[in-house]
Design an enzyme around this catalytic site. Structure first.
Site, PDB file in Angstrom:
ATOM      1  CG  MET A   1       8.657  23.744  -0.366  1.00 28.24           C
ATOM      2  SD  MET A   1       7.629  24.703  -1.476  1.00 28.24           S
ATOM      3  CE  MET A   1       6.479  25.424  -0.326  1.00 28.24           C
TER       4      MET A   1
ATOM      5  NE  ARG B   1      -6.359   0.700  12.147  1.00 27.98           N
ATOM      6  CZ  ARG B   1      -5.150   0.568  11.629  1.00 27.98           C
ATOM      7  NH1 ARG B   1      -4.273   1.534  11.773  1.00 27.98           N
ATOM      8  NH2 ARG B   1      -4.792  -0.508  10.993  1.00 27.98           N
TER       9      ARG B   1
ATOM     10  CE  LYS C   1      -0.209  -0.096   5.053  1.00 31.75           C
ATOM     11  NZ  LYS C   1      -0.991  -0.528   6.231  1.00 31.75           N
TER      12      LYS C   1
ATOM     13  CE1 TYR D   1      11.714  31.880   4.417  1.00 27.09           C
ATOM     14  CE2 TYR D   1      11.913  29.513   4.103  1.00 27.09           C
ATOM     15  CZ  TYR D   1      11.662  30.781   3.594  1.00 27.09           C
ATOM     16  OH  TYR D   1      11.372  30.929   2.280  1.00 27.09           O
TER      17      TYR D   1
HETATM   18  C1  LIG Z   1      -0.225  -1.492   6.973  1.00 29.08           C
HETATM   19  C2  LIG Z   1      -0.796  -2.739   7.473  1.00 29.08           C
HETATM   20  C3  LIG Z   1       0.012  -3.883   7.627  1.00 29.08           C
HETATM   21  C4  LIG Z   1       1.516  -3.840   7.487  1.00 29.08           C
HETATM   22  O1  LIG Z   1       2.066  -3.458   8.725  1.00 29.08           O
HETATM   23  P1  LIG Z   1       3.645  -3.291   8.978  1.00 29.08           P
HETATM   24  O2  LIG Z   1       3.721  -2.807  10.365  1.00 29.08           O
HETATM   25  O3  LIG Z   1       4.107  -2.286   7.982  1.00 29.08           O
HETATM   26  O4  LIG Z   1       4.273  -4.619   8.759  1.00 29.08           O
HETATM   27  C5  LIG Z   1      -0.616  -5.072   7.949  1.00 29.08           C
HETATM   28  N1  LIG Z   1      -1.950  -5.127   8.168  1.00 29.08           N
HETATM   29  C6  LIG Z   1      -2.745  -4.038   8.074  1.00 29.08           C
HETATM   30  C7  LIG Z   1      -4.205  -4.161   8.337  1.00 29.08           C
HETATM   31  C8  LIG Z   1      -2.199  -2.798   7.732  1.00 29.08           C
HETATM   32  O5  LIG Z   1      -2.976  -1.720   7.666  1.00 29.08           O
END
Ligand SMILES: *Cc1c(COP(=O)(O)O)cnc(C)c1O
Length: 391
Positions: free
Chosen positions: A327, A148, A48, A279
């Site tokens: 930036m 969640r 992802k 800055y």
């Molecule tokens: C992002 C995610 C993972 C991966 O977790 P890591 O800590 O990066 O290994 C696994 N399961 C779910 C549901 C996630 O959102």
């Protein structure tokens, strides 16, 4: 005469403000190490957020060649792009699941396995599957202590009690997610394991072949009880340590660094009169200090919070960031570096094998995840290929 579009004559390396090298062989090695840790488990890859900023297509293709067969993304659009990159065979699991009543058809069309996390998603998927005679696998997610995503314990029980609750579903796995796996001693790890184990037992009363999926990277290191049949590691693949440093001083799980980030020096100056830097004039440069300003700033993912306490490496020496990160520009104090090594056109290493993603994260008060997913789009990216897969 028709005007012709100009073409670039310079090399991308010479134009870019910074160079980002991504070692795909290291990604593959990190995946193999996790796989070795959990024999008998389908150890997949979470790709992802563009593989945590490192390039989903390149990472997924390298891991597929190494034998990875299950990939996890968050969004449907990520799944569609991934399908184009890896072809028809690999399993793609989309963790956010469908927008109820809206995107089910695309999950089926692109053969993307939905994670169903709410009664609404389950109901809409059931309706879609029965209306269209779709026999597709899915993951069902239960919440075991994170509040969640996933069915609450009450929702899960209600679905189990209702003979039609999961009707028409073909659940490949029951899934949950750990909140504190990066802290092995945290009591929630065991509580979540117990709750998941019990839910899976109940679920298998209805679906005897259902697999389990609980572990992320850190979960894989908690022990075999947490592995189940599908593991979902992300961060460890990308060279950041999944667990917090052990309190007992034991060495950490060995990850191979994946990222090298080099920032080009645009200008070097000798301060001829002590004065503020950057800055807000937050820091004073002493008389005689030597400063190097590089072509990298917060728009490139060098977080502003790295301004106080962050550093890089030049000619093997630690060089601290001086003043605020802007930036597009950041100034380093390179007073300690030899004249010949601190010249415009040379590079300060911001992330590498000695100053790692996790080191920069600590200096910026954050985690490796945020450093990686913030990496900018203006870098010239180079991929070091993984060795050809063993037959
Ligand atoms: C992002 C995610 C993972 C991966 O977790 P890591 O800590 O990066 O290994 C696994 N399961 C779910 C549901 C996630 O959102």
């Amino acid at each position: 005469m028709s005007p012709r579009a100009p073409t670039l004559a310079s090399a991308p390396d010479d134009r870019a403000g910074a160079l980002l090298t991504i070692d795909l062989a290291a990604v593959v090695e990190n995946w193999r190490r996790l796989k070795k840790q959990a024999p008998g488990t389908d150890v997949g890859a979470v790709v992802k957020a563009d593989a945590y900023g490192l390039g989903m297509v390149q990472v997924a293709q390298a891991l597929k060649a190494a034998g990875c067969v299950t990939f996890y993304v968050a969004h449907l659009d990520e799944a569609v792009a991934l399908r184009a990159a890896v072809g028809a065979t690999p399993r793609i699991v989309c963790m956010h699941g469908p927008a109820p009543g809206k995107t089910e058809r695309d999950f089926a069309g692109f053969n993307v396995i939905p994670v169903l996390s709410s009664p609404q998603q389950i109901k809409a998927w059931r309706t879609f599957a029965s209306t269209n005679d779709v026999l597709m696998e899915s993951f069902v997610q239960v919440d075991t202590g994170m509040q969640r995503l996933g069915l609450t314990p009450a929702e899960f029980a209600a679905h189990m009690d209702d003979p039609d609750g999961f009707l028409g579903l073909h659940p490949l796995a029951l899934m949950s997610h750990l909140a504190c796996a990066d802290t092995p001693a945290h009591p929630l790890n065991k509580q979540q394991l117990d709750r998941f184990f019990s839910a899976l037992g109940t679920f298998r009363g209805r679906f005897p072949d259902a697999r389990g999926s609980l572990a992320n990277s850190a979960g894989l290191l908690l022990g075999p009880a947490w592995h189940f049949q599908f593991a979902r590691p992300g961060i460890a693949l990308y060279g950041s340590h999944p667990e917090n440093p052990p309190a007992d001083g034991k060495p950490r799980w060995p990850v191979v660094p994946v990222v090298r980030l080099l920032a080009r020096i645009l200008q070097v100056r000798r301060v001829d009169q002590a004065g503020p830097v950057g800055y807000g004039a937050t820091v004073q440069a002493p008389d005689g200090a030597k400063l190097a300003t590089v072509s990298m700033g917060y728009a490139d993912g060098l977080l502003r919070s790295a301004g106080a306490g962050g550093h890089g490496l030049l000619d093997g020496l630690r060089v601290p960031i001086l003043g605020r990160v802007s930036m597009d520009l950041t100034t380093f104090d390179v007073s300690a570096v030899a004249e010949s090594a601190a010249q415009p056109g040379q590079f300060i290493e911001v992330i590498g094998t000695t100053h790692t993603v996790d080191d920069l994260a600590r200096e910026a008060g954050t985690v490796g995840y945020e450093i990686l997913t913030s990496l900018g789009s203006r870098y010239h990216r180079r991929y070091l290929p993984a060795p050809a897969a063993k037959p």
